[in-house]
Design a protein around this motif. Structure first.
Motif, mmCIF file in Angstrom:
data_model
loop_
_atom_site.group_PDB
_atom_site.id
_atom_site.type_symbol
_atom_site.label_atom_id
_atom_site.label_comp_id
_atom_site.label_asym_id
_atom_site.label_seq_id
_atom_site.Cartn_x
_atom_site.Cartn_y
_atom_site.Cartn_z
ATOM 1 N N UNK A 114 0.837 -1.204 0.000
ATOM 2 C CA UNK A 114 0.000 0.000 0.000
ATOM 3 C C UNK A 114 0.871 1.252 0.000
ATOM 4 N N UNK A 115 2.006 1.183 0.685
ATOM 5 C CA UNK A 115 2.849 2.367 0.831
ATOM 6 C C UNK A 115 3.578 2.680 -0.479
ATOM 7 N N UNK A 116 4.313 1.712 -1.000
ATOM 8 C CA UNK A 116 5.202 2.075 -2.111
ATOM 9 C C UNK A 116 4.585 1.835 -3.487
ATOM 10 N N UNK A 117 3.620 0.925 -3.572
ATOM 11 C CA UNK A 117 2.998 0.699 -4.873
ATOM 12 C C UNK A 117 1.716 1.512 -5.074
ATOM 13 N N UNK A 118 1.155 2.009 -3.987
ATOM 14 C CA UNK A 118 -0.095 2.756 -4.108
ATOM 15 C C UNK A 118 0.059 4.197 -3.632
ATOM 16 N N UNK A 119 0.267 4.380 -2.344
ATOM 17 C CA UNK A 119 0.397 5.749 -1.823
ATOM 18 C C UNK A 119 1.411 6.566 -2.633
ATOM 19 N N UNK B 80 -8.759 -4.286 -11.136
ATOM 20 C CA UNK B 80 -7.553 -5.107 -11.029
ATOM 21 C C UNK B 80 -6.635 -4.903 -12.228
ATOM 22 N N UNK B 81 -5.712 -5.855 -12.382
ATOM 23 C CA UNK B 81 -4.853 -5.882 -13.562
ATOM 24 C C UNK B 81 -5.669 -6.135 -14.828
ATOM 25 N N UNK B 82 -6.916 -6.591 -14.674
ATOM 26 C CA UNK B 82 -7.793 -6.854 -15.823
ATOM 27 C C UNK B 82 -8.954 -5.867 -15.710
ATOM 28 N N UNK B 83 -8.738 -4.639 -16.110
ATOM 29 C CA UNK B 83 -9.686 -3.586 -15.715
ATOM 30 C C UNK B 83 -10.637 -3.065 -16.792
ATOM 31 N N UNK B 117 -2.967 0.583 -14.888
ATOM 32 C CA UNK B 117 -2.959 1.743 -13.985
ATOM 33 C C UNK B 117 -3.740 2.886 -14.628
ATOM 34 N N UNK B 118 -5.035 2.690 -14.714
ATOM 35 C CA UNK B 118 -5.925 3.673 -15.321
ATOM 36 C C UNK B 118 -6.631 4.442 -14.206
ATOM 37 N N UNK B 119 -6.524 5.754 -14.250
ATOM 38 C CA UNK B 119 -7.161 6.593 -13.226
ATOM 39 C C UNK B 119 -8.048 7.626 -13.907
ATOM 40 N N UNK B 120 -9.335 7.516 -13.644
ATOM 41 C CA UNK B 120 -10.282 8.500 -14.176
ATOM 42 C C UNK B 120 -10.969 9.184 -13.005
ATOM 43 N N UNK B 121 -10.437 10.317 -12.555
ATOM 44 C CA UNK B 121 -11.016 10.971 -11.375
ATOM 45 C C UNK B 121 -12.483 11.346 -11.553
ATOM 46 N N UNK B 122 -12.887 11.699 -12.786
ATOM 47 C CA UNK B 122 -14.274 12.130 -12.962
ATOM 48 C C UNK B 122 -15.251 10.981 -12.752
ATOM 49 N N UNK B 128 -5.383 -1.340 -9.994
ATOM 50 C CA UNK B 128 -4.051 -1.657 -9.478
ATOM 51 C C UNK B 128 -3.644 -3.025 -9.994
ATOM 52 N N UNK B 129 -2.382 -3.160 -10.311
ATOM 53 C CA UNK B 129 -1.880 -4.428 -10.820
ATOM 54 C C UNK B 129 -1.512 -5.429 -9.745
ATOM 55 N N UNK B 130 -1.686 -5.070 -8.471
ATOM 56 C CA UNK B 130 -1.277 -5.957 -7.386
ATOM 57 C C UNK B 130 -2.518 -6.641 -6.797
#
Lengths: 354, 337
Positions: A114-119, B80-83, B117-122, B128-130
């Motif tokens: 959470x810290x290094x890959x997200x935050x 996820x990684x499959x988004x 890693x797609x981010x759409x704030x609106x 997240x890939x993890x």
């Protein structure tokens, strides 16, 4: 992912590093005070972590806050660091300003993703479109026989990974001003307080753990080091509790005619590279005192800063760090590996003899 | 085979669900086409207009369509990684999403993120890939919504493999403890890359794990979009009304490989996988029931192709990020270290 700003603190400009005045506080009380001041005027600030409520933080970082703000804004969590640090991230993404406590820096192993890959990466991965204005504070350091899993500094590990500011105060004044800057920052800030600088009643402490702190709010800008003591013969670049030890050594050696300059870095990220170069340009001798592990960390980085700038500046280089062993339990062993005043003094005498 | 349909829905809702699924499939087929276009004859994962790992969601459209039909742009969703399927169903704009997948300047992350890693704030959409690590931030979004006193919810989508991660269990406990408006959606596609769930998971349904945290758990069988829709509606209503979190597991289908280039030699039923494709099945059910005409379906497909090809063209026309700006966006103030 803020669509409407919920933070109310943006319009307030705070004084930068005012005179300290005469009122004295411990570092712990200075931290409590500034968090309280921020929470008072900004509804978006809240505190979560283990034992931050009625207990007040294991190292007294949050004492009294629950009495003032109640359990809605000062929340004890389950022992689920991944979940509650991630919760802080999500809340920050939606415009809140969480202050999240990880009890010991040593515990990062259960929640580092959470810290290094997200935050630390969301702002970058989003191309600057998503901000994570979050403070992750944690206790660091040893010296009281807490063993290999509760005594580490580890700031070099956090600073190595891009996307987090890493703040390491050494005294009450800086702790208050840096915490104010950390809460104000639109970036994630890892705020690492050494247990030995908190001024706790139940742990041996240097007198510098209690010091003059203005009652008013102010900021100490993140990324600006401080010349804790001016000198001409040798530069000690250090941080946190080691600043106390280095100042003690500098005072002692003054009687022997050795003039030591002590630079308190105050943050690793950003690193005040100019101040390091400026001081070494003057003294020509560099000692890095760092309670973190020696190899692959801050001490090597500081030396590289000077070497990359102008290696010919250096007539002497050394470091006083924790050698590459885990922190041992037995007092005799632990005091051998920590950067004690005796080791620092020996390093200074060696440096000026060259 | 059990029908995908349930009696309560209007024809319009049914066509809308199918329409979302068709758009997703059209998108994934186009990305697959572009992904391989310049990786032939020898497959080189780092080559071409769309480099890197590519996890496509074909077969899992019912999950995205059924859940997101209950959400607005103000609700949050972590994927996820499959988004791609949930992004599209959530309403994420195809142009900046596709540009990001192509690593271009006009992408959501100006080429810093990529397809995981797609981010759409609106749209309060992120991924997240993890594995399982998208769940905790969803809790925080739900926490903020609850604190703000509105009835917005957060959905955390993950795979069945994630249900064996600590982050999953920490998140279920904390969300139930604090009664956060969260819906956990587990996409059980039978496979954690090459490991079948029978070899990874001690229970036959992850929905039963909800009981351990004092929250309702439901498993949707048969990859039925209408059953997902029904379960999602109940869970979203519960979260919006202050009733706390719900865990939904959907037994879905990974129509293609874990990632593109995966030959799936480990998958014994490989030849019969296309027989379980949920889209032709649902289409035929709607056609047979008279809730959909062939003309309507054709129009859906035409419109989907038009939107998707527009996005692909937009991505291709977008400039590459400027290499001189490679240090940007680490911090908001532009200071790097």
């Amino acid at each position: 992912m803020t669509t409407a700003p919920t933070s109310t603190n943006q319009s307030v400009t705070l004084p930068v590093e005012p005179e300290p005045g005469r009122r004295k506080l411990s570092t712990a009380k200075a931290m409590q005070e500034v968090i309280s001041q921020r929470m008072t005027r900004d509804e978006s600030v809240f505190v979560i972590g283990e034992d931050v409520g009625p207990y007040g933080g294991i190292f007294s970082s949050t004492t009294g806050l629950i009495d003032q703000f109640g359990p809605e804004r000062v929340m004890d969590t389950p022992i689920s660091e991944t979940a509650f640090i991630g919760l802080g991230i999500g809340a920050a993404v939606e415009g809140m300003r969480p202050v999240v406590e990880l009890m010991f820096a040593d515990f990062f192993g259960v929640c580092m993703d959470q810290i290094y890959n997200h935050m630390a990466k969301i702002h970058f991965e989003s191309g600057g479109n998503v901000k994570v204005p979050m403070v992750l504070m944690m206790a660091t350091g040893g010296g009281y026989s807490d063993g290999a899993q509760h005594s580490q500094c580890l700031w070099g590990t956090f600073a190595h990974l891009p996307g987090m500011k890493v703040v390491v105060p050494s005294n009450p004044y800086d702790a208050k001003g840096l915490m104010a800057a950390a809460i104000d920052s639109d970036d994630p800030v890892v705020f690492m307080f050494h247990k030995g600088i908190m001024g706790l009643g139940w742990m041996a402490k240097n007198s510098r753990a209690i010091g003059a702190v203005p009652e008013e709010e102010y900021v100490v800008p993140i990324g600006k080091s401080r010349v804790a003591r001016e000198g001409t013969d040798v530069t000690i670049v250090t941080l946190s509790l080691s600043v106390h030890h280095s100042l003690d050594v500098a005072e002692k050696l003054e009687a022997d005619g050795i003039s030591v300059e002590v630079i308190d870095l105050r943050s690793l990220v950003p690193l005040d590279r100019d101040a390091i170069v400026r001081s070494v340009t003057k003294t020509g001798r560099l000692i890095v005192v760092d309670e973190d592990y020696q190899s692959f960390g801050l001490s090597g980085e500081v030396i590289a800063v000077v070497a990359e700038h102008d290696a010919s500046l250096l007539t002497s280089v050394s470091r006083v760090c924790v050698p590459d062993v885990p922190i041992p339990y037995a007092r005799e062993l632990e005091s051998t590996v920590l950067p004690t005043p005796a080791r620092i003094e020996a390093a200074v005498r060696e440096a000026v003899s060259r | 085979m059990t029908l995908s349909t349930t009696p309560e829905l209007t024809e319009e809702t049914r066509r809308s669900l199918l329409n979302t699924m068709v758009l997703i499939r059209t998108y994934e087929e186009a990305i697959r086409r572009e992904y391989y276009a310049d990786k032939m004859p020898a497959f080189d994962i780092g080559a071409g207009l769309v480099p890197g790992e590519m996890h496509l969601s074909a077969g899992q459209e019912p999950v995205a369509a059924g859940i997101c039909a209950h959400l607005t742009a103000d609700d949050a969703l972590t994927a996820t990684h499959r988004p791609h399927h949930v992004a599209i169903a959530k309403g994420v704009a195809l142009r900046p999403m596709t540009a990001e997948i192509f690593g271009r300047e006009d992408g959501f992350g100006h080429g810093r993120g990529g397809h995981m890693h797609l981010f759409d704030p609106s749209n309060h959409f992120s991924c997240s890939g993890i594995i399982a690590e998208g769940l905790p931030p969803a809790l925080g979004q739900a926490f903020a919504f609850k604190r703000q006193g509105n009835n917005r919810v957060a959905v955390a989508v993950t795979g069945e493999g994630a249900a064996n991660q600590g982050a999953f269990h920490e998140s279920l406990n904390l969300s139930a403890l604090w009664k956060l408006p969260v819906i956990f959606v587990v996409e059980d596609n039978d496979w954690g890359i090459s490991v079948p769930r029978s070899e990874s998971t001690s229970v036959t349904s992850n929905a039963v794990r909800a009981a351990a945290y004092g929250m309702p758990g439901v498993r949707v069988e048969n990859n039925s979009v209408e059953a997902v829709y029904a379960a999602g509606g109940e869970a979203v209503a519960r979260a919006r009304s202050g009733g706390g979190p719900t865990l939904i597991e959907v037994h879905t289908l990974r129509l293609w490989g874990h990632f593109e280039g995966d030959a799936e030699g480990y998958r014994p039923e490989l030849k019969s996988v296309p027989d379980h494709d949920p889209i032709p099945r649902y289409r035929d059910e709607l056609l047979q029931a008279g809730w959909l005409s062939t003309e309507q379906f054709q129009a859906m497909q035409d419109r989907a192709v038009e939107q998707v090809e527009d996005a692909i063209q937009f991505a291709k026309a977008s400039p590459a990020p400027n290499p001189s700006e490679h240090l940007n966006y680490v911090f908001s103030e532009g200071v790097n270290s």
